[in-house]
Design an enzyme around this catalytic site. Sequence first.
Site, mmCIF file in Angstrom:
data_model
loop_
_atom_site.group_PDB
_atom_site.id
_atom_site.type_symbol
_atom_site.label_atom_id
_atom_site.label_comp_id
_atom_site.label_asym_id
_atom_site.label_seq_id
_atom_site.Cartn_x
_atom_site.Cartn_y
_atom_site.Cartn_z
ATOM 1 N N ASP A 18 0.383 -3.091 -3.714
ATOM 2 C CA ASP A 18 0.148 -4.334 -2.990
ATOM 3 C C ASP A 18 1.057 -4.301 -1.762
ATOM 4 O OD1 ASP A 18 -0.654 -7.095 -2.557
ATOM 5 O OD2 ASP A 18 1.323 -7.652 -3.303
ATOM 6 N N ASP A 42 1.968 -7.661 0.550
ATOM 7 C CA ASP A 42 2.702 -8.896 0.844
ATOM 8 C C ASP A 42 3.626 -9.280 -0.311
ATOM 9 O OD1 ASP A 42 1.515 -9.482 3.414
ATOM 10 O OD2 ASP A 42 -0.333 -9.876 2.329
#
Length: 230
Positions: free
Chosen positions: A13, A15
């Site tokens: 991922d 953010d």
Amino acid sequence: MTTFKPVTHVLFDMDGLILNTEELYTVAYQNVLNDYGKTYTFELKTKLMGFQSHESAKTIISELNLPLTPEEFNEATKKQFELIFPDTQVMPGAKRLIEHLHKHNVPIALATSSSIESYELKVNKHHQELFSLFQYKTFGSSDAEVQRGKPYPDIFLVSAKRFPDKPQPHQCLVFEDAVNGVKAARAAGMQVVMVPDPRTDKCLTAEATLVLNSLEEFKPELFGLPPFDN
């Protein structure tokens, strides 16, 4: 000691895991909500983490009873993002881990709910060299193949099949910071290392394979990956 299944491929991922953008989202959303006397709470933030942009907009409008359409809300936040996203910072341990896996020829890919436009705002000014190490990048809010956002498994399944050798889900390890991201990885049949916001309720991290305070704590050899050199 807890034992984990060995893996061959790694999905990240972005953010809140690689970049400190979750805090910047909070600032951007709150700046928009100030005009309506509303507060972007951590509880609401937790619910949204991992959502695609249109899903986030719809949820915020519904939860806070805003007199806006999702398109209007996204347009307002886009202006905020353009101001604050270019100066993102890398989270502790992220650069070392990404460079280490790349150096040892471990296939790595980015699986972010961000749109490609949002990604470019966050990365282009300071972090192009680091993100060039990813073999593939899947942008959940821009990619037609990713029909549903996290907590659905679509983004991780789409990302995995883009590797040339098309690994099985159990061969992939996911790194996430969000509860919805963990649910998505588990739904995809993958192990997942979670680095949650310290404010996250511990009961919400239970589905993760391993929970860390920081990527600095990660030991690759636990999952059959090459250990750090020092």
